[in-house]
Design an enzyme around this catalytic site. Structure first.
Site, PDB file in Angstrom:
ATOM      1  N   ASP A 148       0.831  -1.208   0.000  1.00 38.11           N
ATOM      2  CA  ASP A 148       0.000   0.000   0.000  1.00 38.11           C
ATOM      3  C   ASP A 148       0.867   1.260   0.000  1.00 38.11           C
ATOM      4  OD1 ASP A 148      -2.564   1.111  -0.050  1.00 38.11           O
ATOM      5  OD2 ASP A 148      -3.270  -0.124   1.609  1.00 38.11           O
ATOM      6  N   ASP A 206     -10.107   3.034  -3.392  1.00 33.51           N
ATOM      7  CA  ASP A 206     -10.818   1.838  -2.940  1.00 33.51           C
ATOM      8  C   ASP A 206     -12.252   1.775  -3.457  1.00 33.51           C
ATOM      9  OD1 ASP A 206      -8.516   1.475  -1.511  1.00 33.51           O
ATOM     10  OD2 ASP A 206      -9.447   1.521   0.460  1.00 33.51           O
TER      11      ASP A 206
END
Length: 402
Positions: A148, A206
């Site tokens: 990430d 997301d």
């Protein structure tokens, strides 16, 4: 001069071997299940073992979902030698024992870290410890790393540097580990992520459990929002290098948690089915994130459709091109290895509509047998198709020339 030529060809050979290794790690889009949208960071080894069992019992492993990924929240800091460790309360047996269990079920294990000091949820990350962490993951027999980008600088140069460093560390770790680059798209990873060592890269923020972002909130993407970004990137995808449109939210039905934030109130089964169709023709990784232990029949029907999965996993590795794009209709065309063609027809409108199309409009000449991959039957033969498409439905056809 001979030494110069030898050096050149040696580097050419090493580069070709590295490219081949990268493609071999993900020759088709990865498929699996990930902890994040169902559990958030509230994860433990008991739940993950249960999910592994359920992936086998439900038929998901047989259908091709062969990764189980642990997302953020597994970390317990570092030991006195700065080795990253699992939270001893959540994972008392350790990650290696969990990997052994998952592998015994015919499933590969994925894990998570971040290219900064802390992860998105505030746990220990890997900046400055790339080689050490990569070797640790390899020693645990991990097969996949999602990396990430929370708490990291916004510029592209830093991202390229940090991801390349971890990519090299994984390559040197002694184990083949699929590398998932997750910087969410602002730095255009499709231009550099493969060279940084990645086999897949997120193209958007997301996914939320909703059809569309109606609030104009940042980082509140629904299915259509992600579609409209990912669809334009088809030229960058291929074996070993995939545009990742984020997880399948099929079967979440508005569950509270990460996908339920920012207006993620859930979708209809028709909309979930559309996500599966669209992600499949776009050759996006198929990563489920629902409760596999308790799936209703509609969710099973969507996630386990082997004909749809075959389109996603086609060895040719082409991402569909969007040939028709307007406010109501999107039509995608995906060439398949055996000469067939997958065609997806999406009705973006809030009302059911009738639609007709000549295959020649898509550059497909001649006559075709048309198989509906959701109805599992032939629905037409010839040079065109016409029919009714429900609101937010995606028709997914496999065309075979006759």
């Amino acid at each position: 001069m001979k030494k110069l030529f030898l050096f050149f060809f040696l580097n050419l050979y090493i580069g070709a071997a590295y490219a081949q290794q990268k493609a071999s790690l993900a020759p088709t889009p990865p498929m699996g299940w990930m902890t994040w949208n169902y559990f958030g960071d509230n994860i433990n080894e008991k739940d993950i073992r249960e999910m592994a069992d359920a992936m086998v019992a439900s038929g998901m492993v047989e259908a091709g979902y062969n990764y189980l990924m642990i997302d953020d929240g597994w970390q317990g800091g570092r030991d006195n030698r700065n080795n990253i460790i699992a939270d001893p309360k959540k994972f008392p047996s350790g990650i290696k024992a969990l990997a052994d269990y998952v592998h015994s079920k015919g499933i590969k294990l994925g894990i998570y870290s971040d290219a900064a000091l802390l992860t998105c949820a505030g746990y220990t990350a890997s900046l400055g410890f790339e080689e050490q962490d990569a070797k640790t993951f390899a020693s645990w027999d991990v097969d996949y790393l999602k990396y990430d980008y929370c708490h990291a600088p916004k510029d592209s140069a830093t991202a390229v540097t940090r991801y390349t460093k971890m990519g090299e560390a994984l390559r040197k770790s002694g184990r083949e580990i699929t590398f998932s680059i997750c910087e969410w798209g602002p730095r255009k990873p499709w231009l550099w992520a493969a060279e940084a060592g990645g086999q897949l890269w997120r193209t958007t923020y997301d996914v939320r459990d909703k059809w569309k972002n109606l609030s104009n909130q940042e980082n509140a993407e629904g299915i259509l929002d992600i579609l409209d970004i990912n669809a334009e990137l088809h030229t960058y995808a291929g074996p070993g290098r995939w545009n990742d449109a984020d997880m399948l939210v099929v079967g979440l039905y508005g569950k509270k948690g990460p996908s339920g934030d920012l207006g993620g109130i859930g979708m209809t089964d028709a909309e979930y089915q559309s996500q599966m169709s669209l992600w499949s023709v776009m050759a996006s990784p198929l990563i489920a994130t629902n409760d596999v232990r308790n799936m209703n029949e509609a969710t099973k029907r969507i996630l386990l459709n082997k004909e749809v999965i075959a389109v996603n996993q086609d060895p040719l590795g082409k991402q569909a091109e969007r040939k028709i794009k307007n406010d109501t209709w999107n039509v995608f065309v995906k060439p398949l290895q055996n000469g067939d063609v997958a065609v997806a027809i999406l009705n973006r409108d809030d009302q059911a509509k009738s639609y007709s199309i000549n295959w020649a409009e898509l550059g497909l000449t001649g006559k075709y047998e048309v198989r509906d991959l959701w109805e599992h039957k032939t629905v037409g033969k010839g040079k065109n198709w016409k029919g009714r498409v429900q609101s937010h439905e995606t028709k997914l056809f496999r065309l075979k020339k006759i």
